[in-house]
Design a protein around this motif. Structure first.
Motif, PDB file in Angstrom:
ATOM      1  N   PRO A 120       0.813  -1.222   0.000  1.00  0.00           N
ATOM      2  CA  PRO A 120       0.000   0.000   0.000  1.00  0.00           C
ATOM      3  C   PRO A 120       0.849   1.276   0.000  1.00  0.00           C
ATOM      4  O   PRO A 120       0.405   2.300  -0.504  1.00  0.00           O
ATOM      5  N   LYS A 121       2.069   1.191   0.530  1.00  0.00           N
ATOM      6  CA  LYS A 121       2.910   2.402   0.576  1.00  0.00           C
ATOM      7  C   LYS A 121       3.360   2.831  -0.813  1.00  0.00           C
ATOM      8  O   LYS A 121       3.787   3.963  -1.013  1.00  0.00           O
ATOM      9  N   LYS A 122       3.314   1.913  -1.753  1.00  0.00           N
ATOM     10  CA  LYS A 122       3.770   2.238  -3.107  1.00  0.00           C
ATOM     11  C   LYS A 122       2.632   2.712  -4.028  1.00  0.00           C
ATOM     12  O   LYS A 122       2.867   3.016  -5.187  1.00  0.00           O
ATOM     13  N   LEU A 123       1.405   2.742  -3.503  1.00  0.00           N
ATOM     14  CA  LEU A 123       0.302   3.249  -4.316  1.00  0.00           C
ATOM     15  C   LEU A 123       0.440   4.758  -4.439  1.00  0.00           C
ATOM     16  O   LEU A 123       0.903   5.424  -3.516  1.00  0.00           O
ATOM     17  N   SER A 124       0.044   5.296  -5.592  1.00  0.00           N
ATOM     18  CA  SER A 124       0.047   6.761  -5.689  1.00  0.00           C
ATOM     19  C   SER A 124      -1.013   7.204  -6.675  1.00  0.00           C
ATOM     20  O   SER A 124      -1.634   6.392  -7.343  1.00  0.00           O
ATOM     21  N   ALA A 125      -1.236   8.515  -6.732  1.00  0.00           N
ATOM     22  CA  ALA A 125      -2.267   9.121  -7.586  1.00  0.00           C
ATOM     23  C   ALA A 125      -3.618   8.460  -7.277  1.00  0.00           C
ATOM     24  O   ALA A 125      -3.980   8.331  -6.113  1.00  0.00           O
ATOM     25  N   LEU A 126      -4.333   8.005  -8.306  1.00  0.00           N
ATOM     26  CA  LEU A 126      -5.656   7.423  -8.088  1.00  0.00           C
ATOM     27  C   LEU A 126      -5.586   5.897  -8.063  1.00  0.00           C
ATOM     28  O   LEU A 126      -5.062   5.285  -8.979  1.00  0.00           O
ATOM     29  N   THR A 127      -6.106   5.303  -6.993  1.00  0.00           N
ATOM     30  CA  THR A 127      -6.232   3.843  -6.904  1.00  0.00           C
ATOM     31  C   THR A 127      -7.710   3.514  -6.756  1.00  0.00           C
ATOM     32  O   THR A 127      -8.412   4.137  -5.949  1.00  0.00           O
ATOM     33  N   LEU A 128      -8.205   2.563  -7.550  1.00  0.00           N
ATOM     34  CA  LEU A 128      -9.601   2.147  -7.431  1.00  0.00           C
ATOM     35  C   LEU A 128      -9.722   1.024  -6.409  1.00  0.00           C
ATOM     36  O   LEU A 128      -8.899   0.099  -6.398  1.00  0.00           O
ATOM     37  N   VAL A 129     -10.739   1.112  -5.572  1.00  0.00           N
ATOM     38  CA  VAL A 129     -10.991   0.091  -4.548  1.00  0.00           C
ATOM     39  C   VAL A 129     -12.404  -0.439  -4.798  1.00  0.00           C
ATOM     40  O   VAL A 129     -13.378   0.301  -4.687  1.00  0.00           O
ATOM     41  N   LEU A 130     -12.507  -1.691  -5.209  1.00  0.00           N
ATOM     42  CA  LEU A 130     -13.798  -2.255  -5.604  1.00  0.00           C
ATOM     43  C   LEU A 130     -14.349  -3.175  -4.527  1.00  0.00           C
ATOM     44  O   LEU A 130     -13.706  -4.151  -4.141  1.00  0.00           O
ATOM     45  N   ASP A 131     -15.537  -2.825  -4.042  1.00  0.00           N
ATOM     46  CA  ASP A 131     -16.162  -3.589  -2.969  1.00  0.00           C
ATOM     47  C   ASP A 131     -17.283  -4.437  -3.545  1.00  0.00           C
ATOM     48  O   ASP A 131     -18.364  -3.934  -3.855  1.00  0.00           O
ATOM     49  N   ASN A 132     -17.017  -5.738  -3.745  1.00  0.00           N
ATOM     50  CA  ASN A 132     -18.054  -6.675  -4.182  1.00  0.00           C
ATOM     51  C   ASN A 132     -18.633  -6.344  -5.563  1.00  0.00           C
ATOM     52  O   ASN A 132     -19.838  -6.436  -5.781  1.00  0.00           O
ATOM     53  N   ILE A 133     -17.788  -5.932  -6.496  1.00  0.00           N
ATOM     54  CA  ILE A 133     -18.251  -5.782  -7.887  1.00  0.00           C
ATOM     55  C   ILE A 133     -18.474  -7.190  -8.413  1.00  0.00           C
ATOM     56  O   ILE A 133     -17.564  -8.015  -8.409  1.00  0.00           O
ATOM     57  N   SER A 134     -19.716  -7.469  -8.843  1.00  0.00           N
ATOM     58  CA  SER A 134     -20.024  -8.869  -9.133  1.00  0.00           C
ATOM     59  C   SER A 134     -20.220  -9.167 -10.610  1.00  0.00           C
ATOM     60  O   SER A 134     -20.142 -10.317 -11.020  1.00  0.00           O
ATOM     61  N   ASP A 135     -20.485  -8.157 -11.410  1.00  0.00           N
ATOM     62  CA  ASP A 135     -20.722  -8.408 -12.833  1.00  0.00           C
ATOM     63  C   ASP A 135     -19.396  -8.449 -13.596  1.00  0.00           C
ATOM     64  O   ASP A 135     -18.646  -7.465 -13.594  1.00  0.00           O
TER      65      ASP A 135
ATOM     66  N   ILE B 209      -5.695  -1.590  -8.895  1.00  0.00           N
ATOM     67  CA  ILE B 209      -7.071  -1.770  -8.451  1.00  0.00           C
ATOM     68  C   ILE B 209      -7.025  -2.738  -7.272  1.00  0.00           C
ATOM     69  O   ILE B 209      -6.392  -3.795  -7.363  1.00  0.00           O
ATOM     70  N   VAL B 210      -7.670  -2.349  -6.188  1.00  0.00           N
ATOM     71  CA  VAL B 210      -7.702  -3.224  -5.010  1.00  0.00           C
ATOM     72  C   VAL B 210      -9.132  -3.733  -4.838  1.00  0.00           C
ATOM     73  O   VAL B 210     -10.064  -2.934  -4.719  1.00  0.00           O
ATOM     74  N   CYS B 211      -9.300  -5.042  -4.861  1.00  0.00           N
ATOM     75  CA  CYS B 211     -10.635  -5.652  -4.821  1.00  0.00           C
ATOM     76  C   CYS B 211     -10.895  -6.343  -3.496  1.00  0.00           C
ATOM     77  O   CYS B 211      -9.989  -6.947  -2.918  1.00  0.00           O
ATOM     78  N   SER B 212     -12.158  -6.289  -3.049  1.00  0.00           N
ATOM     79  CA  SER B 212     -12.555  -7.104  -1.898  1.00  0.00           C
ATOM     80  C   SER B 212     -12.503  -8.568  -2.315  1.00  0.00           C
ATOM     81  O   SER B 212     -12.613  -8.895  -3.505  1.00  0.00           O
TER      82      SER B 212
ATOM     83  N   THR C   7      -7.840  -8.242  -1.448  1.00  0.00           N
ATOM     84  CA  THR C   7      -7.495  -8.201  -0.021  1.00  0.00           C
ATOM     85  C   THR C   7      -8.730  -7.874   0.811  1.00  0.00           C
ATOM     86  O   THR C   7      -9.796  -7.557   0.273  1.00  0.00           O
ATOM     87  N   ASP C   8      -8.571  -7.958   2.109  1.00  0.00           N
ATOM     88  CA  ASP C   8      -9.654  -7.576   3.011  1.00  0.00           C
ATOM     89  C   ASP C   8      -9.659  -6.043   3.073  1.00  0.00           C
ATOM     90  O   ASP C   8      -8.706  -5.420   3.552  1.00  0.00           O
ATOM     91  N   LEU C   9     -10.734  -5.425   2.562  1.00  0.00           N
ATOM     92  CA  LEU C   9     -10.694  -3.970   2.338  1.00  0.00           C
ATOM     93  C   LEU C   9     -10.672  -3.112   3.605  1.00  0.00           C
ATOM     94  O   LEU C   9     -10.053  -2.047   3.619  1.00  0.00           O
ATOM     95  N   VAL C  10     -11.365  -3.569   4.661  1.00  0.00           N
ATOM     96  CA  VAL C  10     -11.471  -2.698   5.836  1.00  0.00           C
ATOM     97  C   VAL C  10     -10.087  -2.393   6.443  1.00  0.00           C
ATOM     98  O   VAL C  10      -9.719  -1.217   6.579  1.00  0.00           O
ATOM     99  N   PRO C  11      -9.302  -3.415   6.792  1.00  0.00           N
ATOM    100  CA  PRO C  11      -7.957  -3.089   7.309  1.00  0.00           C
ATOM    101  C   PRO C  11      -7.084  -2.346   6.289  1.00  0.00           C
ATOM    102  O   PRO C  11      -6.315  -1.456   6.656  1.00  0.00           O
ATOM    103  N   PHE C  12      -7.219  -2.706   5.004  1.00  0.00           N
ATOM    104  CA  PHE C  12      -6.421  -2.018   3.982  1.00  0.00           C
ATOM    105  C   PHE C  12      -6.744  -0.511   3.956  1.00  0.00           C
ATOM    106  O   PHE C  12      -5.847   0.336   4.006  1.00  0.00           O
ATOM    107  N   VAL C  13      -8.037  -0.192   3.898  1.00  0.00           N
ATOM    108  CA  VAL C  13      -8.421   1.225   3.803  1.00  0.00           C
ATOM    109  C   VAL C  13      -8.047   1.962   5.095  1.00  0.00           C
ATOM    110  O   VAL C  13      -7.526   3.081   5.052  1.00  0.00           O
ATOM    111  N   LYS C  14      -8.285   1.313   6.234  1.00  0.00           N
ATOM    112  CA  LYS C  14      -7.907   1.937   7.518  1.00  0.00           C
ATOM    113  C   LYS C  14      -6.421   2.271   7.538  1.00  0.00           C
ATOM    114  O   LYS C  14      -6.000   3.338   7.992  1.00  0.00           O
ATOM    115  N   GLY C  15      -5.617   1.363   7.003  1.00  0.00           N
ATOM    116  CA  GLY C  15      -4.168   1.562   6.978  1.00  0.00           C
ATOM    117  C   GLY C  15      -3.728   2.689   6.057  1.00  0.00           C
ATOM    118  O   GLY C  15      -2.598   3.155   6.137  1.00  0.00           O
TER     119      GLY C  15
END
Lengths: 245, 245
Positions: free
Chosen positions: A96-111, A130-133, A160-168
């Motif tokens: 996560p420390k190497k992410l920069s600019a815009l990163t998309l975080v997708l929570d349960n995109i199913s289609d 892109i970080v996916c749940s 990854t598990d999004l809650v700890p990732f986003v909190k971090g």
């Protein structure tokens, strides 16, 4: 022309199921345009199965030639198109420390179509990660691979598990959630290192994740539709991010 | 519970084919959310077929009750959902003089998912009219109806020969074509009464129509994808039009 062995056919067929993609660490890609794109990428192609036409046009590729009928038997497409290949699933370091600019975080995109479209859009707008749940659709599902149009080789997708990732990420990133009725992206300037959270097509962002968002943003509506398609809304925010940054 | 007659079932099944939709002037819509939306619209519902659950929740609707099994037999969905209805195809007057603001002009859009998504996006951004070439996918195809999420009742879609139509609009409208590599919409302000021409998913705008365009516009790219999905690109221009106007 070598006959297609039963064991190869059954292996390829099994790759329509995530369990077997995980086991073999392979996914299937089909069609000349997509495969030309993957051949130029960093992805490693495991094997290529193609009809005579394709083999003649690609004399240097180590393809196994087969008949249209055999290709049809292994393909997941309605109209199989000259060539199918097995590709090694890449392993990306996720820091996560190497992410920069815009990163998309997708929570349960199913289609799968939406997932493929989001990956293609991310690639167009230079979004590198892109970080996916864990419950998002698998990006190596053949529908996602085909809809991403080769962008799957350029955008790094992590699960990854999004809650700890986003909190971090709270200290280093602006954390936005894209929701219907959120503050207009024309009034809220999205700038700098940003996580954009996009929720499930019908349920939106999960409650647990909602509580970690710093700001809810949205796209002004001028008509009657209740919502925009998730991939379309994501694309508009990517566009706006690039416009103002 | 009345048994579903063979003639009704065969009529409903026939509506998956455009020829029969034209003959009966009816199309099929499915699922409680979509049908609730259509019931509130100006569209005329011809008949409703629903399972017990839906009938009990909608006691005033003149529905014909049937079993889940019978609904499955008439449905085009993988997972039929409580209710299916037949809707009269609306007839809209098409007077190019009455078009205003942004009008979308679709040249040979062939993917039903894209067509549905464009209609939904148009509705969100207040675009009232979409003009389609005769070879665009039919909007009353069930995949388009389902993907449009009820927006099909609010956006007027016309089919016509595009070349004479666009030529006839030359004096009163700015005529833009959306193409890969066109002038950035961030540099070319799209304002006033505008026609936005969007081409086929793989072939783009036809040559004949290209010659009638005043200006080719596009969306800046920052990454590796060769193009954006047609529905996504259209949405971004609709967003930008509303942002600057």
């Amino acid at each position: 022309m070598p006959a297609l062995s039963k064991s190869i056919l059954s292996k390829i067929k099994s790759l329509s199921i995530k369990k077997y993609r995980d086991k073999f660490q392979l996914f299937v890609a089909e069609g000349p345009t997509l495969i030309a794109d993957l051949q130029l990428s960093h992805l490693k192609i495991d094997s290529i199965y193609a009809t005579k036409d394709w083999v003649e046009n690609n004399p240097k590729a180590p393809a196994i030639e087969l008949s249209s009928k055999e290709l049809t038997r292994m393909s997941s497409l309605k109209t199989p198109n000259q060539v199918l290949c097995l590709v090694e699933i890449p392993k990306y370091e996720f820091d996560p420390k190497k992410l920069s600019a815009l990163t998309l975080v997708l929570d349960n995109i199913s289609d799968p179509g939406n997932m493929g479209s989001i990956i293609r859009t991310a690639d167009w707008f230079g979004v590198q990660n892109i970080v996916c749940s864990m419950n998002c659709t698998d990006i190596y599902n053949s529908k996602v691979v085909q809809a991403s149009m080769g962008s799957i080789s350029r955008v790094k997708v992590h699960y990854t598990d999004l809650v700890p990732f986003v909190k971090g990420c709270k200290d280093a990133f602006a954390i936005y959630g894209l929701v219907v009725g959120g503050k207009s992206i024309n009034k809220e300037q999205i700038a700098g290192d940003t996580l954009l959270i996009v929720g499930n097509e019908s349920k939106g962002i999960s409650q647990e994740l909602s509580s970690v968002i710093s700001k809810k943003i949205g796209i002004d509506s001028f008509g009657g539709a209740e919502s925009l398609n998730a991939a379309v809304a994501t694309a508009i925010v990517c566009y706006e991010f690039n416009r103002v940054n």
